[in-house]
Design a protein around this motif. Structure first.
Motif, PDB file in Angstrom:
ATOM      1  N   GLU A  23       0.820  -1.216   0.000  1.00 50.21           N
ATOM      2  CA  GLU A  23       0.000   0.000   0.000  1.00 50.21           C
ATOM      3  C   GLU A  23       0.851   1.262   0.000  1.00 50.21           C
ATOM      4  OE1 GLU A  23      -2.814   0.041   3.166  1.00 50.21           O
ATOM      5  OE2 GLU A  23      -4.286  -1.127   2.054  1.00 50.21           O
ATOM      6  N   LEU A  24       2.079   1.172   0.594  1.00 56.97           N
ATOM      7  CA  LEU A  24       2.929   2.368   0.625  1.00 56.97           C
ATOM      8  C   LEU A  24       3.252   2.833  -0.782  1.00 56.97           C
ATOM      9  CD1 LEU A  24       5.488   1.538   3.444  1.00 56.97           C
ATOM     10  CD2 LEU A  24       3.608   3.157   3.514  1.00 56.97           C
ATOM     11  N   SER A  62       5.435   1.825  10.112  1.00 53.47           N
ATOM     12  CA  SER A  62       5.010   2.356   8.817  1.00 53.47           C
ATOM     13  C   SER A  62       3.584   1.942   8.455  1.00 53.47           C
ATOM     14  CB  SER A  62       5.980   1.934   7.723  1.00 53.47           C
ATOM     15  OG  SER A  62       6.036   0.535   7.651  1.00 53.47           O
ATOM     16  N   THR A  63       3.098   0.812   8.956  1.00 50.57           N
ATOM     17  CA  THR A  63       1.790   0.366   8.498  1.00 50.57           C
ATOM     18  C   THR A  63       0.983  -0.189   9.656  1.00 50.57           C
ATOM     19  OG1 THR A  63       2.648  -1.812   8.060  1.00 50.57           O
ATOM     20  CG2 THR A  63       2.597  -0.286   6.218  1.00 50.57           C
ATOM     21  N   TYR A  86      -4.380   2.531   6.065  1.00 54.55           N
ATOM     22  CA  TYR A  86      -3.889   3.923   6.011  1.00 54.55           C
ATOM     23  C   TYR A  86      -2.646   4.080   5.157  1.00 54.55           C
ATOM     24  CZ  TYR A  86      -6.519   3.444  10.337  1.00 54.55           C
ATOM     25  OH  TYR A  86      -7.430   3.086  11.263  1.00 54.55           O
ATOM     26  N   ALA A  87      -1.652   3.146   5.279  1.00 55.52           N
ATOM     27  CA  ALA A  87      -0.432   3.226   4.475  1.00 55.52           C
ATOM     28  C   ALA A  87       0.251   4.572   4.645  1.00 55.52           C
ATOM     29  CB  ALA A  87      -0.739   2.962   2.999  1.00 55.52           C
ATOM     30  N   LEU A  88       0.294   5.085   5.855  1.00 54.99           N
ATOM     31  CA  LEU A  88       1.056   6.309   6.097  1.00 54.99           C
ATOM     32  C   LEU A  88       2.540   5.980   6.032  1.00 54.99           C
ATOM     33  CD1 LEU A  88      -0.992   7.865   9.033  1.00 54.99           C
ATOM     34  CD2 LEU A  88      -1.130   8.365   6.594  1.00 54.99           C
ATOM     35  N   PHE A  89       3.333   6.922   5.573  1.00 55.33           N
ATOM     36  CA  PHE A  89       4.763   6.698   5.455  1.00 55.33           C
ATOM     37  C   PHE A  89       5.404   6.896   6.834  1.00 55.33           C
ATOM     38  CE2 PHE A  89       3.978   6.281   1.196  1.00 55.33           C
ATOM     39  CZ  PHE A  89       3.421   7.406   0.615  1.00 55.33           C
TER      40      PHE A  89
END
Lengths: 557, 246
Positions: free
Chosen positions: A169-170, A277-278, B85-88
């Motif tokens: 997803e990133l 990160s996730t 969410y996949a926030l960095f």
């Protein structure tokens, strides 16, 4: 029970801690302390004169410079290999993935022998490079080559799992926001790979700094030109300059301490970064829209293969081709002559002592570290790792300082007519020291990945501490234990530097297989050297097969 | 002017049933359209096909009249809020929000101003310098929204946006989403398996069963006239559960 509750719900904390501390203390701390005590016998001025002598400075320059160059090469190509192995499917991928670990399992003497043969003036690759003015064997470039070989797996094996666990997803999020593939790599992927990359770089650097076995073969060992610091220690020791050898060793040892500490800090950083990160780790499966262009993919795979061919495939093939270059009868004769058979016996004996010892104490130490909370745990982990970063030459030296004729216990041993140095017990001790971390490390990784829930369930069902250990923990960790044992065995049978220092090289008495390879090589019996080397290489390949087996079992479990 | 998909098909395995087996619907401009269905119905795949994260085996995707089927995801100008969410993790909240602007080479100063506007809008004033790992689930969710909105998307695609949150936070964020939608007027697609949530938030519903559209219409239409027995069974759960969001 109060103690158990404070450190975790599982029983057995006290005995496990006591035994582990005793084990680490006797086999790691006491020997290394001998080095400090011995150096303390020198005045500061003497110490300073020895460690800053021009020949010593030249040796540091080569050791640090070549180790740095090799670690940088490994950082670049290790990242490439990790990317290719994690992201692409191509013919031969499983084969490449298995062979990357070869430098872990292959005795360094064999690596030195075959790299020298391949890159010398009339070798398979050397004959093309030397006319171009690229002298590799018996030159500083050869040192870099061998150090790159021994450090090759580290960056790959630290970066690859992080890359595989990186949430798809990133990258999708970056693409949705308009980032190109290159922008995504630079801004999103690479920052996540930086901690493991630095960890792998530091590991490769630490390993390269202490390397001895392969360098003896390829460098030519010329003072001021191709003499590395560990070799200088051995030279001084052979000239009975124990104080000089100890002083140089202390410089390297302190560097190793710093590097081990750095590695542990970097590993903690890697874990923190990976956790933050996730929310949901999904494993790696990218949308087709985000796959790399076929041309890029092919180019990267080709570059990875070229690197591996130069550093791994060709040297590996050379072992078997050279061993069988003459008639099979010559091969058989080389490995069945009395000196070879005696070396095989001693090698097997050494492994038969070192491996079971580490199996018992390594599993116990891993259980202790994985299942209980206590102060000083990080320090204990560092101490267990330490023998891995200490130069094998220093591992041999500390036992000479303890048990040698001039050593702390020398007079006592002489009075009772006990021989440890230049005898089998010394070889076993040095091997035990060098192979210290392997079982504990592998088992610890497995136990930490599995968590405590099943053990807690066993306890609620009425199982006692030992029952829980034997019925739940051991079965869960059995494939990790198997691989730890096999890797420990490969290192025990292949150890060169430490054994070389304590052995005295008495043919038929204190010669192990790797030492026998060196003797044959020095006598220009190349067929014999490669024949014995091929036995050790076969052992390394079996070790790699065991790793693949372990992975397959873990995946299907 | 809307999101239109026609006969979308996507198959992941050679032998199994297709994930998406001919899906067509229109999501009206300026409305929240709920894509509803049990897990495995193909909801997320449809959303990913619209975003360009997957390539369809067949079918077209039209955003506001433009056929974007052959357009890469980077060019489609969609805002996507991921399930996790996949926030960095290596970037601050502010850096996360302006990521899409920075890759479009918007100057840092201008982007930072925009980030602070957006953080204000999602009620995260003063959180710009934090790391995502320091935020609660609901706060991370709102950062994900702010990041998606920063690039002025043509449509907003939400993949189970409240899936990882507990009930209280879901309720609060649902109301917040309605207010946000009222302000922005963005055409929004909301994938969810939670019927009350869909009925409460969406003005238009598309129910997927086994990779096909079982029925589409307003919540009232679906409640009064379910297309068949199976759909009725799936939707009946709604009336039995307390409609806390309605």
């Amino acid at each position: 029970m109060r103690g158990a509750r404070r450190h975790g719900v599982l029983p057995g904390f006290g005995p496990a801690l006591g035994v582990t501390l005793l084990y680490v203390g006797l086999l790691v701390l006491v020997p290394l302390a001998a080095l400090f005590v011995k150096t303390a016998g020198l005045s500061p001025a003497e110490f300073f004169r020895i460690v800053t002598a021009p020949r010593a400075l030249a040796a540091y320059r080569l050791s640090f410079g070549a180790a740095l160059a090799a670690a940088l090469l490994n950082a670049v190509f290790g990242l490439l290999l990790a990317w290719v192995l994690a992201r692409y499917r191509f013919p031969g991928r499983a084969f490449v993935d298995a062979l990357v670990d070869l430098p872990f399992a292959l005795p360094t003497a064999v690596a030195g022998l075959t790299l020298t043969a391949v890159y010398s003036a009339n070798g398979w690759l050397g004959r093309f490079l030397v006319p171009l003015g690229l002298k590799v064997a018996f030159a500083p470039a050869g040192v870099v080559l061998a150090l790159t070989f021994v450090g090759l797996p580290f960056v790959v094996r630290t970066v690859q799992p992080v890359l595989e666990d990186l949430d798809a997803e990133l990258e999708e999020a970056a693409a949705v926001l308009g980032a190109s593939r290159l922008q995504t790599f630079i801004r999103v992927v690479f920052p996540n790979l930086l901690p493991p990359l630095l960890t792998g770089f530091t590991l490769a650097f630490a390993r390269a700094l202490g390397e001895y076995g392969s360098i003896v073969f390829i460098s030519g060992n010329m003072p001021f030109r191709t003499e590395i610091a560990p070799l200088l220690i051995v030279t001084k020791l052979e000239q009975y300059d124990t104080a000089g050898a100890t002083a140089i060793a202390l410089v390297l040892l302190v560097t190793s301490f710093v590097l081990v500490f750095t590695i542990n800090v970097l590993q903690r950083w890697t874990r923190r970064r990976a956790g933050a990160s996730t929310v949901i780790g999904r494993g790696f499966r990218l949308a087709p829209a985000l796959a790399d262009a076929p041309a890029l993919r092919r180019g990267l795979v080709a570059a990875a293969f070229l690197f591996l061919a130069l550093f791994l495939f060709v040297p590996l093939a050379a072992v078997f081709v050279q061993a069988l270059a003459k008639r099979p009868a010559a091969y058989l004769a080389a490995i069945t002559q009395p000196a070879a058979l005696s070396a095989i016996r001693l090698t097997l004996l050494t492994a038969a002592i070192a491996v079971p010892l580490h199996l018992v104490f390594g599993v116990l130490a891993a259980w202790l570290i994985a299942k209980f909370r206590f102060r000083g745990k990080g320090l204990l982990v560092s101490l267990i790792d330490l023998p891995f970063a200490v130069s094998p030459v220093i591992a041999g030296l500390v036992f000479v300082l303890l048990f040698g004729r001039q050593g702390f216990l020398g007079p006592f041993l002489a009075a009772h007519d006990w021989k440890i140095i230049f005898a089998v017990p010394g070889i076993v001790l040095a091997t035990v020291f060098v192979t210290f971390p392997f079982v504990a490390r592998e088992v610890l990784a497995v136990l930490e990945a599995q968590g405590n829930e099943e053990e807690e369930a066993a306890l609620t069902l009425g199982a006692g501490g030992w029952q829980t250990f034997f019925r739940v923990t051991l079965p869960k960790a059995r494939w990790g234990i198997l691989y730890g044992v096999v890797l420990c065995n490969a290192r025990a049978m292949g150890e060169f530097g430490a054994v070389s220092v304590v052995s005295g090289h008495i043919r038929g008495v204190t010669n192990t297989l790797p030492l026998h390879v060196e003797i044959l090589y020095n006598e220009y019996d190349f067929t014999g050297a490669f024949a014995v080397a091929s036995l050790l290489t076969f052992l390394a390949l079996v070790t790699l097969a065991a790793r693949k087996l372990e992975e397959a079992r873990v995946r299907t479990a | 002017m809307s999101v239109v998909v026609t006969d979308l098909r996507r198959r992941f395995t050679e032998d199994g049933p297709p994930a998406v087996a001919g899906v067509s619907f229109t999501a009206p401009t300026g409305a929240i359209t709920g894509i509803l269905g049990p897990s495995g119905a193909g909801k997320s795949t449809v959303l990913r096909l619209i975003a360009g994260l997957e390539e369809p085996d067949a079918g077209r995707v039209l955003l506001h009249g433009d056929d974007v089927t052959d357009m890469p995801v980077q060019k489609r100008g969609v805002g996507f809020v991921f399930q996790g969410y996949a926030l960095f993790g290596h970037l601050s909240v502010r850096e996360n929000v302006i990521f899409g602007l920075r890759v479009r080479r918007v100057p840092r100063k201008e982007a930072a101003t925009r980030a602070d506007e957006l953080l204000h809008r999602v009620q995260l004033d003063g959180f710009g310098d934090r790391r995502p790992s320091e935020l609660s689930g609901g706060q991370r969710q709102r950062v994900a929204f702010a990041r998606a909105l920063a690039v002025n998307p043509r449509v907003l695609l939400l993949d189970e946006p409240f899936g990882a949150l507990d009930a209280g936070v879901r309720l609060e964020l649902g109301e917040w989403l309605l207010r946000l939608h009222h302000e922005t007027g963005l055409t929004t697609l909301l994938v969810t398996h939670d019927q009350p949530e869909a009925f409460a938030l969406a003005e238009h519903l598309v129910v997927l069963l086994d990779g096909k559209v079982a029925q589409a219409g307003t919540p009232a239409e679906l409640r009064e006239h379910p297309a068949d027995g199976r759909l009725e069974a799936f939707l009946r759960v709604v009336s039995r559960r307390p409609r806390h969001l309605a």
